[in-house]
Design a protein around this motif. Sequence first.
Motif, PDB file in Angstrom:
ATOM      1  N   PRO A 281      10.551 -10.312  10.878  1.00 13.17           N
ATOM      2  CA  PRO A 281      11.208 -11.262   9.973  1.00 13.17           C
ATOM      3  C   PRO A 281      10.234 -12.247   9.338  1.00 13.17           C
ATOM      4  CG  PRO A 281      11.647 -11.822  12.282  1.00 13.17           C
ATOM      5  CD  PRO A 281      10.901 -10.520  12.283  1.00 13.17           C
ATOM      6  N   ASN A 282       9.067 -12.394   9.927  1.00 14.72           N
ATOM      7  CA  ASN A 282       8.113 -13.389   9.410  1.00 14.72           C
ATOM      8  C   ASN A 282       7.018 -12.767   8.545  1.00 14.72           C
ATOM      9  OD1 ASN A 282       7.238 -12.144  11.720  1.00 14.72           O
ATOM     10  ND2 ASN A 282       6.314 -13.945  12.661  1.00 14.72           N
ATOM     11  N   ALA A 283       7.223 -11.523   8.115  1.00 14.75           N
ATOM     12  CA  ALA A 283       6.264 -10.896   7.189  1.00 14.75           C
ATOM     13  C   ALA A 283       6.972 -10.560   5.878  1.00 14.75           C
ATOM     14  CB  ALA A 283       5.677  -9.629   7.801  1.00 14.75           C
ATOM     15  N   THR A 284       6.356 -10.962   4.783  1.00 15.75           N
ATOM     16  CA  THR A 284       6.864 -10.594   3.454  1.00 15.75           C
ATOM     17  C   THR A 284       5.864  -9.609   2.870  1.00 15.75           C
ATOM     18  OG1 THR A 284       7.812 -12.790   3.170  1.00 15.75           O
ATOM     19  CG2 THR A 284       7.469 -11.497   1.172  1.00 15.75           C
ATOM     20  N   VAL A 285       6.351  -8.421   2.523  1.00 17.31           N
ATOM     21  CA  VAL A 285       5.425  -7.386   2.026  1.00 17.31           C
ATOM     22  C   VAL A 285       5.842  -6.963   0.613  1.00 17.31           C
ATOM     23  CG1 VAL A 285       4.409  -5.115   2.466  1.00 17.31           C
ATOM     24  CG2 VAL A 285       5.074  -6.562   4.398  1.00 17.31           C
ATOM     25  N   LEU A 286       4.902  -7.000  -0.298  1.00 17.32           N
ATOM     26  CA  LEU A 286       5.145  -6.571  -1.681  1.00 17.32           C
ATOM     27  C   LEU A 286       4.311  -5.329  -1.975  1.00 17.32           C
ATOM     28  CD1 LEU A 286       4.860 -10.039  -3.509  1.00 17.32           C
ATOM     29  CD2 LEU A 286       6.929  -8.906  -2.688  1.00 17.32           C
ATOM     30  N   PRO A 287       4.724  -4.552  -2.986  1.00 18.02           N
ATOM     31  CA  PRO A 287       4.025  -3.279  -3.262  1.00 18.02           C
ATOM     32  C   PRO A 287       2.831  -3.402  -4.229  1.00 18.02           C
ATOM     33  CG  PRO A 287       6.032  -3.382  -4.535  1.00 18.02           C
ATOM     34  CD  PRO A 287       5.970  -4.673  -3.771  1.00 18.02           C
ATOM     35  N   HIS A 288       1.876  -4.234  -3.892  1.00 18.40           N
ATOM     36  CA  HIS A 288       0.646  -4.384  -4.683  1.00 18.40           C
ATOM     37  C   HIS A 288       0.963  -4.649  -6.166  1.00 18.40           C
ATOM     38  CE1 HIS A 288      -3.873  -3.159  -4.794  1.00 18.40           C
ATOM     39  NE2 HIS A 288      -3.620  -4.083  -5.708  1.00 18.40           N
ATOM     40  N   ILE A 289       1.593  -5.795  -6.401  1.00 12.29           N
ATOM     41  CA  ILE A 289       2.017  -6.127  -7.775  1.00 12.29           C
ATOM     42  C   ILE A 289       1.275  -7.343  -8.333  1.00 12.29           C
ATOM     43  CG2 ILE A 289       4.307  -5.056  -7.634  1.00 12.29           C
ATOM     44  CD1 ILE A 289       5.439  -7.885  -7.041  1.00 12.29           C
ATOM     45  N   GLY A 290       0.146  -7.677  -7.717  1.00 12.21           N
ATOM     46  CA  GLY A 290      -0.589  -8.876  -8.150  1.00 12.21           C
ATOM     47  C   GLY A 290      -0.841  -8.938  -9.649  1.00 12.21           C
ATOM     48  N   SER A 291      -1.240  -7.833 -10.234  1.00 13.32           N
ATOM     49  CA  SER A 291      -1.589  -7.855 -11.665  1.00 13.32           C
ATOM     50  C   SER A 291      -0.436  -7.407 -12.558  1.00 13.32           C
ATOM     51  CB  SER A 291      -2.790  -6.936 -11.905  1.00 13.32           C
ATOM     52  OG  SER A 291      -2.444  -5.594 -11.607  1.00 13.32           O
ATOM     53  N   ALA A 292       0.767  -7.321 -11.981  1.00  8.57           N
ATOM     54  CA  ALA A 292       1.866  -6.688 -12.729  1.00  8.57           C
ATOM     55  C   ALA A 292       2.549  -7.636 -13.713  1.00  8.57           C
ATOM     56  CB  ALA A 292       2.882  -6.090 -11.753  1.00  8.57           C
TER      57      ALA A 292
END
Length: 327
Positions: A281-292
């Motif tokens: 519950p304490n991890a937020t994971v995004l699909p490598h969208i830094g430059s999106a």
Amino acid sequence: MSQQTVFITRLVPQKGLDLILGEPTIQAEIWPGELPPPREILLQKVQGIDGLYCLLTEKIDDELLDAAGSQLKVVSQMAVGVDNIDMAACTRRHIPVGNTPGVLTEATADLTLALLLGTARQLVRAAEAVKAGRWRTWEPMGYTGPDVYGSTVGIIGLGRIGLAVARRLQGFNVRLLYYNRRPNPAAEEVGATWVDLDTLLAESDFVSLHFPSTPDTKHFINAERLRKMKPTAALINTARGDVVDQIALIEALREGIIAYAGLDVTTPEPLPADNPLLSLPNATVLPHIGSASITAREKMATMAAENLLAGLRGERLPNCVNPSVYG
Ligand code: DGY
């Protein structure tokens, strides 16, 4: 220019494609799939090409370069990071490699701020609860997290992106620490203080990573360094997955060694749905969208096309990662 062939490993923003497709002397094949070409297909597609336009999803190594052949003149990557490319293998063959620095700095810094704020204030978990019908009442203790305003933020790697993150954080009245091997004179502009790594880890409420993946930085954040962080702290990674020892991170999040992680990058990518990180519950994971951002992606596509075209013309690439190929 005589006829030349290029392989483009995915559909990229049209502005970049137009530059290549508008060249009458270039015959371009674009991989039409939403997913990258499977390795065995890629090895076939590169045979005999003059230029390769690739993404960070392709492994560019000796095997691929041999499959392409000695006529290959340029490898142009639509990304700033090039850790998927065996640079020594390209350099040995005198093949210039292009990348796209600068144009994704602001987009990546925006996403870093979004992830930092979203991790602190549990945005993803809270929004998921609303969607799943779990919003029962206003909860005095529900979804509480640490303040970003007035906190101490430690930036590891105060380069282009680290500085852009620091500039944004000035509006949050934070105390800014940074760690680089050498001090960055530009730190003054954002009021960031150069400290040693242990001090940064021990004093920061948020630790944000902004350095490339290289053999030297693999697992830079390991179990020992996680233990040096505050138990209330959050680790934010928008750099590359392998700069963090992910097994150690999962353990640290489970055991309360640190409180939160916000990750735009993981090992591997994509992260399988059954990876333990995704049930924390304490991890937020995004699909490598830094430059999106639309603008950043258009500029990346255009810059990569310009590198490709320069390489095909036998000119120096505007952004070359291995300039030693030019002697
Ligand atoms: C890059 O360009 O290296 C980025 O990670 C892509 O978002």
